[in-house]
Write a protein that holds these residues in place. Structure first.
Motif, PDB file in Angstrom:
ATOM      1  N   THR A  12     -50.222  53.057  59.962  1.00  0.00           N
ATOM      2  CA  THR A  12     -49.402  51.740  59.632  1.00  0.00           C
ATOM      3  C   THR A  12     -48.051  51.987  60.497  1.00  0.00           C
ATOM      4  OG1 THR A  12     -50.539  51.575  57.649  1.00  0.00           O
ATOM      5  CG2 THR A  12     -48.335  50.511  57.814  1.00  0.00           C
ATOM      6  N   TYR A  13     -47.431  53.049  60.545  1.00  0.00           N
ATOM      7  CA  TYR A  13     -46.240  52.981  61.343  1.00  0.00           C
ATOM      8  C   TYR A  13     -46.626  52.683  62.679  1.00  0.00           C
ATOM      9  CZ  TYR A  13     -42.206  55.202  63.363  1.00  0.00           C
ATOM     10  OH  TYR A  13     -41.046  55.552  63.795  1.00  0.00           O
ATOM     11  N   LEU A  14     -47.502  53.162  63.229  1.00  0.00           N
ATOM     12  CA  LEU A  14     -47.960  52.554  64.628  1.00  0.00           C
ATOM     13  C   LEU A  14     -47.890  51.132  64.610  1.00  0.00           C
ATOM     14  CD1 LEU A  14     -50.224  55.363  66.053  1.00  0.00           C
ATOM     15  CD2 LEU A  14     -47.899  55.066  66.591  1.00  0.00           C
ATOM     16  N   ILE A  15     -48.426  50.536  63.587  1.00  0.00           N
ATOM     17  CA  ILE A  15     -48.442  49.067  63.998  1.00  0.00           C
ATOM     18  C   ILE A  15     -47.059  48.555  63.681  1.00  0.00           C
ATOM     19  CG2 ILE A  15     -49.222  46.891  62.346  1.00  0.00           C
ATOM     20  CD1 ILE A  15     -51.902  48.474  61.806  1.00  0.00           C
ATOM     21  N   TYR A  16     -46.365  49.110  62.911  1.00  0.00           N
ATOM     22  CA  TYR A  16     -44.782  48.777  62.717  1.00  0.00           C
ATOM     23  C   TYR A  16     -44.126  48.807  64.008  1.00  0.00           C
ATOM     24  CZ  TYR A  16     -44.994  47.894  57.560  1.00  0.00           C
ATOM     25  OH  TYR A  16     -45.424  47.512  56.438  1.00  0.00           O
ATOM     26  N   ILE A  17     -44.422  49.831  64.845  1.00  0.00           N
ATOM     27  CA  ILE A  17     -43.501  50.147  66.112  1.00  0.00           C
ATOM     28  C   ILE A  17     -44.183  49.641  67.374  1.00  0.00           C
ATOM     29  CG2 ILE A  17     -42.270  52.174  64.928  1.00  0.00           C
ATOM     30  CD1 ILE A  17     -43.842  53.818  66.927  1.00  0.00           C
ATOM     31  N   GLY A  19     -46.909  47.177  67.095  1.00  0.00           N
ATOM     32  CA  GLY A  19     -47.406  45.875  66.994  1.00  0.00           C
ATOM     33  C   GLY A  19     -46.774  44.577  67.253  1.00  0.00           C
ATOM     34  N   GLU A  20     -47.730  43.444  67.400  1.00  0.00           N
ATOM     35  CA  GLU A  20     -47.026  42.338  67.448  1.00  0.00           C
ATOM     36  C   GLU A  20     -46.411  41.838  66.071  1.00  0.00           C
ATOM     37  OE1 GLU A  20     -47.497  39.875  70.382  1.00  0.00           O
ATOM     38  OE2 GLU A  20     -47.944  41.730  71.258  1.00  0.00           O
ATOM     39  N   THR A  21     -45.275  40.876  66.142  1.00  0.00           N
ATOM     40  CA  THR A  21     -44.519  40.634  64.964  1.00  0.00           C
ATOM     41  C   THR A  21     -44.498  39.042  64.856  1.00  0.00           C
ATOM     42  OG1 THR A  21     -43.266  42.640  65.009  1.00  0.00           O
ATOM     43  CG2 THR A  21     -42.223  40.885  63.590  1.00  0.00           C
ATOM     44  N   TYR A  82     -46.515  42.522  60.663  1.00  0.00           N
ATOM     45  CA  TYR A  82     -46.845  43.115  61.779  1.00  0.00           C
ATOM     46  C   TYR A  82     -48.359  43.198  62.081  1.00  0.00           C
ATOM     47  CZ  TYR A  82     -42.211  44.572  60.675  1.00  0.00           C
ATOM     48  OH  TYR A  82     -40.908  44.530  60.168  1.00  0.00           O
ATOM     49  N   TYR A  83     -49.019  43.445  63.421  1.00  0.00           N
ATOM     50  CA  TYR A  83     -50.295  43.528  63.385  1.00  0.00           C
ATOM     51  C   TYR A  83     -50.684  43.981  64.772  1.00  0.00           C
ATOM     52  CZ  TYR A  83     -49.951  39.260  66.467  1.00  0.00           C
ATOM     53  OH  TYR A  83     -49.612  38.177  67.314  1.00  0.00           O
TER      54      TYR A  83
END
Length: 121
Positions: A12-17, A19-21, A82-83
């Protein structure tokens, strides 16, 4: 439990940093009652259903992976999502990641490792 908690938290942290927003719209809530046989009564929880459009123009509709007792947003509210670009169905709605649950699982797993390690000595 410890490995699972770390794995889910890091993913999940990797998605936040990385990922697309974009902006999601809350379109409804999925409500569920838990502990129906409990002596303290039942507990109604709500998980938002939201929709967003990816940077590639795909419309995605999902519900948050965790639920709260209180509806955090009103229907129609705009919320950051975030995705991962390659897998938008793994989106995380801002404010709806079960950090508490993974922290508890991590601590329980760590205690298990410590107690099991002492038992082996």
């Amino acid at each position: 439990m410890l490995i699972f908690a770390i794995w889910k938290s890091v993913a999940t942290y990797l998605i936040y940093i990385n990922g697309e927003t974009t902006e999601a719209t809350i379109i409804d809530y999925n409500s569920a009652t838990y502990n129906q046989q409990s002596s303290t009564g039942s507990s109604l929880t709500h998980s938002p259903i939201y929709t967003f459009t990816t940077s590639e123009g795909k419309n995605i509709t999902l519900y948050a992976g965790s639920a709260n007792k209180v509806k955090k947003y009103a229907i129609g509210d705009k919320v950051k999502v975030y995705y991962p670009k390659k897998n938008p169905r793994s989106a995380k709605l801002e404010g709806y990641f079960p950090w508490k649950m993974y922290t508890i699982l991590g601590v329980a797993g760590l205690l298990g490792v410590v107690l099991f390690g002492k038992k082996l000595q």
